[in-house]
Design an enzyme around this catalytic site. Sequence first.
Site, PDB file in Angstrom:
ATOM      1  CG  HIS A 102       2.898   2.499   8.120  1.00 47.34           C
ATOM      2  ND1 HIS A 102       3.407   3.606   8.771  1.00 47.34           N
ATOM      3  CD2 HIS A 102       2.692   2.885   6.846  1.00 47.34           C
ATOM      4  CE1 HIS A 102       3.494   4.609   7.925  1.00 47.34           C
ATOM      5  NE2 HIS A 102       3.075   4.195   6.741  1.00 47.34           N
ATOM      6  CG  HIS A 104       2.171   0.707   2.616  1.00 50.09           C
ATOM      7  ND1 HIS A 104       1.007   1.418   2.490  1.00 50.09           N
ATOM      8  CD2 HIS A 104       3.072   1.566   3.166  1.00 50.09           C
ATOM      9  CE1 HIS A 104       1.184   2.655   2.928  1.00 50.09           C
ATOM     10  NE2 HIS A 104       2.436   2.776   3.349  1.00 50.09           N
TER      11      HIS A 104
HETATM   12  P1  AMP Z   1       2.762   6.315   4.551  1.00 56.87           P
HETATM   13  O1  AMP Z   1       2.654   7.325   3.457  1.00 56.87           O
HETATM   14  O2  AMP Z   1       3.683   5.162   4.211  1.00 56.87           O
HETATM   15  O3  AMP Z   1       3.082   6.932   5.896  1.00 56.87           O
HETATM   16  O4  AMP Z   1       1.344   5.626   4.654  1.00 56.87           O
HETATM   17  C1  AMP Z   1       0.361   6.039   5.532  1.00 56.87           C
HETATM   18  C2  AMP Z   1      -0.889   5.303   5.125  1.00 56.87           C
HETATM   19  O5  AMP Z   1      -1.782   5.320   6.223  1.00 56.87           O
HETATM   20  C3  AMP Z   1      -1.609   5.905   3.924  1.00 56.87           C
HETATM   21  O6  AMP Z   1      -1.684   4.932   2.897  1.00 56.87           O
HETATM   22  C4  AMP Z   1      -2.983   6.253   4.490  1.00 56.87           C
HETATM   23  O7  AMP Z   1      -4.021   5.995   3.580  1.00 56.87           O
HETATM   24  C5  AMP Z   1      -3.072   5.361   5.708  1.00 56.87           C
HETATM   25  N1  AMP Z   1      -3.915   5.849   6.798  1.00 56.87           N
HETATM   26  C6  AMP Z   1      -3.865   7.063   7.403  1.00 56.87           C
HETATM   27  N2  AMP Z   1      -4.785   7.145   8.384  1.00 56.87           N
HETATM   28  C7  AMP Z   1      -5.419   5.943   8.406  1.00 56.87           C
HETATM   29  C8  AMP Z   1      -6.476   5.402   9.201  1.00 56.87           C
HETATM   30  N3  AMP Z   1      -7.060   6.110  10.170  1.00 56.87           N
HETATM   31  N4  AMP Z   1      -6.879   4.128   8.946  1.00 56.87           N
HETATM   32  C9  AMP Z   1      -6.293   3.420   7.973  1.00 56.87           C
HETATM   33  N5  AMP Z   1      -5.292   3.868   7.199  1.00 56.87           N
HETATM   34  C10 AMP Z   1      -4.867   5.121   7.399  1.00 56.87           C
END
Ligand code: AMP
Length: 143
Positions: A102, A104
């Site tokens: 993903h 950001h």
């Molecule tokens: P990372 O630490 O780069 O893996 O980022 C994962 C991100 O996914 C975090 O910023 C979370 O807040 C976000 N996240 C986790 N579950 C969900 C969800 N169901 N909907 C939207 N964002 C999510």
Amino acid sequence: MKRDAKCIFCKIVAEEIPAAVVLADESLVAFLDIGPLAEGHLLIVPREHCERLTDMSAEMLASVVGKLPKLGRSLLAVSGADGFNLLVNQGKVAGQEVPHVHLHLIPRKAGDGLGYRWHPGSYRDDRARQLTEAYRTALAKDA
Ligand code: AMP
Ligand code: ZN
């Protein structure tokens, strides 16, 4: 298209769990991060399950990155930010919590207190030359 039944982002892509989706096309889904670092913080995920950026094909990545200018413009307009950070965490050590690639897209405003504390180092002796050589060798092997 590959998917992982246990993956939360695959479930969002398949609309099995809700998300605040702002854009969905044949290759990606973009939605609000549920824990925003700033209002309007977006996550952009390829539809196909892929754990790491380094596992993505150039085509798959291009179809995601190709939408960044459009998504970035919408983020600036909607959030009223003056800029943004584009960030990928690869690996637990880098803060990757969800094992589905993903991007950001984080809105930035003056004085928002976000951002890295950079402590730049420097290279001694001919370390920079050695590293450059090592990079060139690795890249040539990966052609
Ligand atoms: P990372 O630490 O780069 O893996 O980022 C994962 C991100 O996914 C975090 O910023 C979370 O807040 C976000 N996240 C986790 N579950 C969900 C969800 N169901 N909907 C939207 N964002 C999510
Ligand atoms: Zn997935």
